[in-house]
Design a protein around this motif. Sequence first.
Motif, PDB file in Angstrom:
ATOM      1  N   SER A  96       0.795  -1.249   0.085  1.00 55.69           N
ATOM      2  CA  SER A  96       0.295  -0.075   0.124  1.00 55.69           C
ATOM      3  C   SER A  96       1.254   0.903   0.272  1.00 55.69           C
ATOM      4  CB  SER A  96      -0.904   0.250   1.485  1.00 55.69           C
ATOM      5  OG  SER A  96      -0.416  -0.495   2.577  1.00 55.69           O
ATOM      6  N   ILE A  97       2.139   1.184   0.364  1.00 54.05           N
ATOM      7  CA  ILE A  97       2.992   1.741   0.646  1.00 54.05           C
ATOM      8  C   ILE A  97       3.211   2.552  -1.077  1.00 54.05           C
ATOM      9  CG2 ILE A  97       5.089   3.466   1.663  1.00 54.05           C
ATOM     10  CD1 ILE A  97       4.265   1.462   4.049  1.00 54.05           C
ATOM     11  N   VAL A  98       3.512   1.149  -1.104  1.00 55.86           N
ATOM     12  CA  VAL A  98       4.412   1.426  -2.663  1.00 55.86           C
ATOM     13  C   VAL A  98       3.354   1.891  -3.793  1.00 55.86           C
ATOM     14  CG1 VAL A  98       5.673   0.163  -4.413  1.00 55.86           C
ATOM     15  CG2 VAL A  98       6.139  -0.064  -2.301  1.00 55.86           C
ATOM     16  N   GLU A  99       2.462   1.683  -3.257  1.00 57.70           N
ATOM     17  CA  GLU A  99       0.943   1.883  -4.774  1.00 57.70           C
ATOM     18  C   GLU A  99       0.976   3.391  -4.480  1.00 57.70           C
ATOM     19  OE1 GLU A  99      -2.167  -0.931  -5.377  1.00 57.70           O
ATOM     20  OE2 GLU A  99      -2.055  -0.364  -3.423  1.00 57.70           O
ATOM     21  N   LEU A 109       9.966   9.741 -18.492  1.00 56.65           N
ATOM     22  CA  LEU A 109       9.550   9.325 -19.317  1.00 56.65           C
ATOM     23  C   LEU A 109       8.349   7.691 -19.671  1.00 56.65           C
ATOM     24  CD1 LEU A 109      10.596   7.399 -22.800  1.00 56.65           C
ATOM     25  CD2 LEU A 109      12.405   5.686 -21.372  1.00 56.65           C
ATOM     26  N   ILE A 110       7.528   7.672 -18.173  1.00 57.62           N
ATOM     27  CA  ILE A 110       6.433   6.497 -18.022  1.00 57.62           C
ATOM     28  C   ILE A 110       5.281   7.910 -17.935  1.00 57.62           C
ATOM     29  CG2 ILE A 110       5.956   4.971 -16.007  1.00 57.62           C
ATOM     30  CD1 ILE A 110       8.736   3.797 -15.997  1.00 57.62           C
ATOM     31  N   GLU A 111       4.480   7.724 -18.431  1.00 58.40           N
ATOM     32  CA  GLU A 111       3.063   7.969 -18.004  1.00 58.40           C
ATOM     33  C   GLU A 111       2.678   7.625 -16.997  1.00 58.40           C
ATOM     34  OE1 GLU A 111       0.458   8.032 -21.838  1.00 58.40           O
ATOM     35  OE2 GLU A 111       2.621   8.918 -23.054  1.00 58.40           O
ATOM     36  N   LYS A 112       2.627   6.155 -17.043  1.00 57.35           N
ATOM     37  CA  LYS A 112       2.075   5.823 -15.587  1.00 57.35           C
ATOM     38  C   LYS A 112       2.288   4.549 -15.237  1.00 57.35           C
ATOM     39  CE  LYS A 112      -3.424   4.774 -14.432  1.00 57.35           C
ATOM     40  NZ  LYS A 112      -4.537   4.818 -14.496  1.00 57.35           N
ATOM     41  N   ILE A 113       2.747   4.381 -14.242  1.00 55.35           N
ATOM     42  CA  ILE A 113       3.046   3.146 -13.514  1.00 55.35           C
ATOM     43  C   ILE A 113       2.157   2.626 -12.714  1.00 55.35           C
ATOM     44  CG2 ILE A 113       4.724   4.240 -12.120  1.00 55.35           C
ATOM     45  CD1 ILE A 113       6.402   1.782 -12.332  1.00 55.35           C
ATOM     46  N   ILE A 156       8.383  -8.698  -6.882  1.00 53.84           N
ATOM     47  CA  ILE A 156       7.710  -7.330  -7.170  1.00 53.84           C
ATOM     48  C   ILE A 156       7.408  -6.876  -8.553  1.00 53.84           C
ATOM     49  CG2 ILE A 156       7.990  -4.841  -7.212  1.00 53.84           C
ATOM     50  CD1 ILE A 156       9.489  -6.175  -4.529  1.00 53.84           C
ATOM     51  N   MET A 157       6.516  -6.673  -9.108  1.00 51.92           N
ATOM     52  CA  MET A 157       5.974  -6.782 -10.668  1.00 51.92           C
ATOM     53  C   MET A 157       5.544  -5.499 -11.066  1.00 51.92           C
ATOM     54  SD  MET A 157       4.421  -9.018 -13.509  1.00 51.92           S
ATOM     55  CE  MET A 157       5.557 -10.798 -13.328  1.00 51.92           C
ATOM     56  N   LEU A 158       5.971  -4.442 -11.867  1.00 54.81           N
ATOM     57  CA  LEU A 158       5.105  -3.161 -12.080  1.00 54.81           C
ATOM     58  C   LEU A 158       5.080  -3.190 -13.735  1.00 54.81           C
ATOM     59  CD1 LEU A 158       7.794  -0.847 -10.228  1.00 54.81           C
ATOM     60  CD2 LEU A 158       6.119  -1.928  -9.429  1.00 54.81           C
ATOM     61  N   LEU A 159       4.154  -2.588 -13.904  1.00 57.93           N
ATOM     62  CA  LEU A 159       3.158  -2.735 -14.976  1.00 57.93           C
ATOM     63  C   LEU A 159       3.575  -0.914 -15.644  1.00 57.93           C
ATOM     64  CD1 LEU A 159       2.542  -3.859 -18.164  1.00 57.93           C
ATOM     65  CD2 LEU A 159       0.203  -2.966 -16.667  1.00 57.93           C
ATOM     66  N   ALA A 160       4.446  -1.044 -16.973  1.00 64.95           N
ATOM     67  CA  ALA A 160       4.780   0.668 -17.061  1.00 64.95           C
ATOM     68  C   ALA A 160       4.169   1.451 -18.504  1.00 64.95           C
ATOM     69  CB  ALA A 160       6.352   0.665 -17.182  1.00 64.95           C
ATOM     70  N   LYS A 161       3.159   2.467 -18.689  1.00 64.38           N
ATOM     71  CA  LYS A 161       2.575   2.800 -19.651  1.00 64.38           C
ATOM     72  C   LYS A 161       3.335   3.943 -19.911  1.00 64.38           C
ATOM     73  CE  LYS A 161      -2.011   3.995 -21.807  1.00 64.38           C
ATOM     74  NZ  LYS A 161      -3.334   4.995 -21.111  1.00 64.38           N
TER      75      LYS A 161
END
Length: 788
Positions: A96-99, A109-113, A156-161
């Motif tokens: 929750s803190i990371v979010e 460079l990243i619009e949304k992560i 730990i997995m992130l999705l970057a747009k």
Amino acid sequence: MKKMKKPSIDMREITEFLNQMLVEKPLLPLVIPLLLVLWSIEKWVFNLSNWVPLAVAVWATIQPTTPLEHCEWLNKLLIEVWPNYISPKLSLKFSSIVEKRLKHRKPKLIEKIELLEFSLGSCPPILGMHGAQWSAAGDQRFIRMGFDWDTTNISIMLLAKLAMGTARIVVNNVHVKGDLLLSPILDGKAILYSFVSTPEIRIGIAFGSGGSQSLPATEVPGVSSWLVKLCTDSLNKTMVEPRRRCLYLPTVDLRKKAVGGVIHVTVVTAGSLSRNSFKRRSRISDDGSVVVVDNHNDTMGKDFHTFVEVELEDLTRRTVEVAGPNPTWDSTFNMVLHDDAGILKFNLYECSSDSLSYDYLATCEIKLRYCDDDSTIFWAVGPDSSVIAKHADFCGKEVEMVVPFEGINSAKLKVKLTLKEWQYSDGLHSLSGLQLSSRGLSLHSSISNFQPRTGRKIYVTVVEGKDLLEKEKSGKSYVKLQYGKTIQRTRGAANSHPTWNQKFEFEEIGDGEYLKIKCYNEDMFGDENIGGARVNLEGLMDGVVRDVWVPLEKVNKGEVHLEIEMVTINDYNQESMGSQGGLIELVIIEGRDLVAADIRGTSDPYVRVQYGNLKRRTKVMYKTLTPQWHQTFEFPDDGSLLALHVKDHNALLPTSSIGDCIVEYQRLPPNEMSDKWIPLQGVKKGEIHVQVTRKVPQLQKKVSDSEPPSSRGQKISTQMKQTMMKIRSLIEEESFEEASMILTELEGLHDVEQECIAQLETEQMLLLNKINELGQEIINSSPRPRPS
């Protein structure tokens, strides 16, 4: 051989040596008698050699710093409890803190992560590799030990747009190394922990492919260094000395999840303030520029005026200005938490004599958090890095704290804190892994702008406001509510304490959506924002009204009074099941204070009514802003949304909208008329006067529960046959609209029939169970045959 002469003893030299020793070591004459006493005790009383280790241990205990202690047993214990207990809890907390951090801190460079998956794995950190050491600061005890966590067993997995597509970022290695400081407080009920200094952090990442990924598995530059900086900054702000986090050890866990709270903060007084204590000050002028100035004058005259600004996330409030080195404010503020923990910051300022600028002097912090036994803990840094901690056993208990300003032990601030209430979630957030997976699903859906509905409705009544900012005395204030993509607004009301008493309806959205509030002052050149706020709607109980004053953020004053109620649609649908097959009667009576759409300052208004797929419209009233329609419409009661669209009629040009509104009817009692004025949305002013009634024929009212289901079913079957014959005749007469309305009645009868069938099946099952119980009793009560 000559005999050697014995060396003669020079008593004069011995005497001079002893005199010199007495001058340098005046306590030397006491050593010989002390040795004789100890020899006598050793010889005739008891053996002193057995007590020497104990004396050494006591001496080591009372020393400020103890020798190093080995921690092998602690690491063995951590290996056992980490995978199944500590890791899942920490994963849930840190996810929750990371979010929250990801939303506000991302590379250009990243619009949304988004965070897809977060687990700390089964490999625990190593504590005290070179031992642990106790130390003391006043009455407070600390233990210092090394912290070394080097693991590849994480997920730990992130999705970057990005502009060119999406990419998955996988964190496959984490190394954190530093010195950890632990301190037990409140007689061992809690432990404060922090790093002595900024730890060393290394993060290894990889770039995945497939799944939701649209880009090949190529590296996105700068991501690794960005993640390291993000973690370092987060640790520095939360758990690097003197900032400490708290682990509470309750005796009882009530299994509640606090999602927000209301706290009353009273800034009482400050003591021993002087300009000399604050060697360098930051001056903030009225144009927002910051200038650092030095103190050369310690004069404490009448021109020394100070105030305190209280800060909690985006919410700030300030006291009045008071003169003197020991100011007393006694100012109480209503503050809102949006989590189970928070940091209260108290910033001290000095006002200049011209009142056009003010100097920042110092700050202090008080942290608080919800505890699993429904209590609240408060803690702060005391003088000389000691600890100040208070514990409130229940909501409403006031705690008083005297906290020094950071780096200045002489200047202290006295505050009183009262946690008025905690708000809890409704059980959707559990400690199992299901929450993490559901969070991952919601994150995917947020990228596609999908907002899940829960099947409940939220009714928000904007009652009144107080202490709102007034930019113009003649202006009016209004409130705009946004929940998801739905936006509603109140009408304008005059003065700084406006009264609205307007009720709005929203469909509940999952995933912890906030209700956003914005207040505006009406102005002919553009409405001016006078504050906003967020309201956490988690934990609302069906039918229970939450009455709350919401303080406005990013301004120094202002509150809005809301009444919020949650209703499950099935609840009032069951109450109105008799209305299925009934009618909704809508009477559009009149309008007032409509927007002028024509150049001549009038409008030609009419109302277009939309109920599901059905559309109706009133007649046009020409050249008026207060039209009188007095027209009645009827619709089959199928629970559809009833919307009114007020239009300005134009013969040649397209019609223009002068407001919309929703007519609430679902919760109305059957056969009772509701008369109300509804403010129009999307415009600055305008209201519509309507009367709405849920007409429920006696035929479709619920039959008394005392009537047997079998007879109810026979009646419903007969009614369905009659209705079908009526529909057939209407189709032959080509009265399709009336046939559609009667068909809705047939659907309502079918629902009642299904209810009767379900009740009969339930009674059948209960009857069979009763027969089985009676048969078992007969078998058990029958006499057993005697053995021959």
